[in-house]
Design a protein around this motif. Sequence first.
Motif, PDB file in Angstrom:
ATOM      1  N   GLN A  84       0.827  -1.207   0.000  1.00 19.31           N
ATOM      2  CA  GLN A  84       0.000   0.000   0.000  1.00 19.31           C
ATOM      3  C   GLN A  84       0.861   1.257   0.000  1.00 19.31           C
ATOM      4  O   GLN A  84       0.608   2.198  -0.767  1.00 19.31           O
ATOM      5  N   GLU A 106      -6.418   0.673  -5.071  1.00 18.99           N
ATOM      6  CA  GLU A 106      -7.109  -0.372  -4.333  1.00 18.99           C
ATOM      7  C   GLU A 106      -7.217  -1.655  -5.159  1.00 18.99           C
ATOM      8  O   GLU A 106      -7.054  -2.763  -4.631  1.00 18.99           O
ATOM      9  N   TRP A 123      -5.637  -5.116  -4.009  1.00 20.04           N
ATOM     10  CA  TRP A 123      -6.598  -6.197  -3.765  1.00 20.04           C
ATOM     11  C   TRP A 123      -6.251  -7.431  -4.583  1.00 20.04           C
ATOM     12  O   TRP A 123      -6.249  -8.547  -4.069  1.00 20.04           O
TER      13      TRP A 123
END
Length: 402
Positions: free
Chosen positions: A304, A381, A385
Amino acid sequence: MDNLVEDSWPTWLKIMENGAVGEARTRSFLIDRFWVLERSVDTDGADFLIQRRTTTQRFTDRVPPRVGVIQAKYFQDRRTTHYIPKSYVVDDKGMPLEGFFALLHVGREDDGEMYLLSARQIVNTLSISSTHSPESYVVGTTALQGTFRINARKLALDQIEHSLKSQTYYQSAAFLDKLNIPYRRFSEDDIDFPWTLPLPNPVGEIPKMFVEQKEELRKIVFDMEEVLGAIDAVLTEKDPRRALELMDALRYHVDGYGKITFGGRGDFNWGDFPDALDTHDRWRQGLQTDGLLEPYIAMGDKLQVALVSHTAAHPLTDKGSFLQAIIEYDRDTLNVIELSVKSGTAAEREPEIKTPGHVRMASSLGEWVPRKIKPMDYTIENVWWNVMRYVIEERYPDPHFD
């Protein structure tokens, strides 16, 4: 030599020394995240009171900031046994108290370990002494199991902070619930901590899904409240004609058979939610059993940070441009060996790599993005993911699809 000297100390001195060590380690651990308060008298098991760092709430406010209760225990060795009074851990109805934690310390210097148990974990795991007065939970070797050991300080602090967030909502509701049918305030924080762990669930985000299901039920409660209010007004009305007028408020809730029904369109099976819970449990329990939960969370954090840092320096502006992550990791330990992020035009995009220990995945800056979400954030994201889902799904595949 030092151990021999300590062995000769009187019991009262050992107790004082152990208590000082436990409290010092506890303060050092908590102060990274919370404001740490102290009491001059230890009641309700409060060696320390902690408060979330916020300047928007004061103790003089109508709804003051909620504090957590931390009791520190030091174990001279694994044969040591402590006791925590039951009244510290549960309320008068026997329900575990949000915000109460026991922080257990074992060993010295490089051999030091910490264990964290919430009130719920104490209730579910520890036995109650039949001889100790007052009635108390036995804190011995059962509490010093790997499940409760703190391997990642951030994750343990997250668990405590989550409990305080949830507790704040409960306190607010206690002040405002004055109706016969109370209005329940809830958010995504009102869920047990293990369900908040960042595991890329293929069914959906569990905290979000949980709130959505609760909101559907709350609509039914609203209908019930309207009916209850209308009936109560009729029951307390002394003028018959006025009572007939008040009865008119019920006609919107009466069906063609003259019956009052609730939740006719409600989904009481909660759709795919049970599947989401099963997947999350399978992955979380697998990671915990293999001692890989903390490394997996750390991998996700590193990914992230890398994605956000790259896009801050190289923002995606053209539709179709891609963001890509390449990660190499030890499959047995989930420790990251190498991590890189790149972006570019659609023509520069490389094919995916999905093999144990080596993953390369990308996502394009697409045309369609959910409302209230920035396209760049949505792309970040998606990459995170997809990568993290492959890593965990490859190791713990769904048994129904073998």
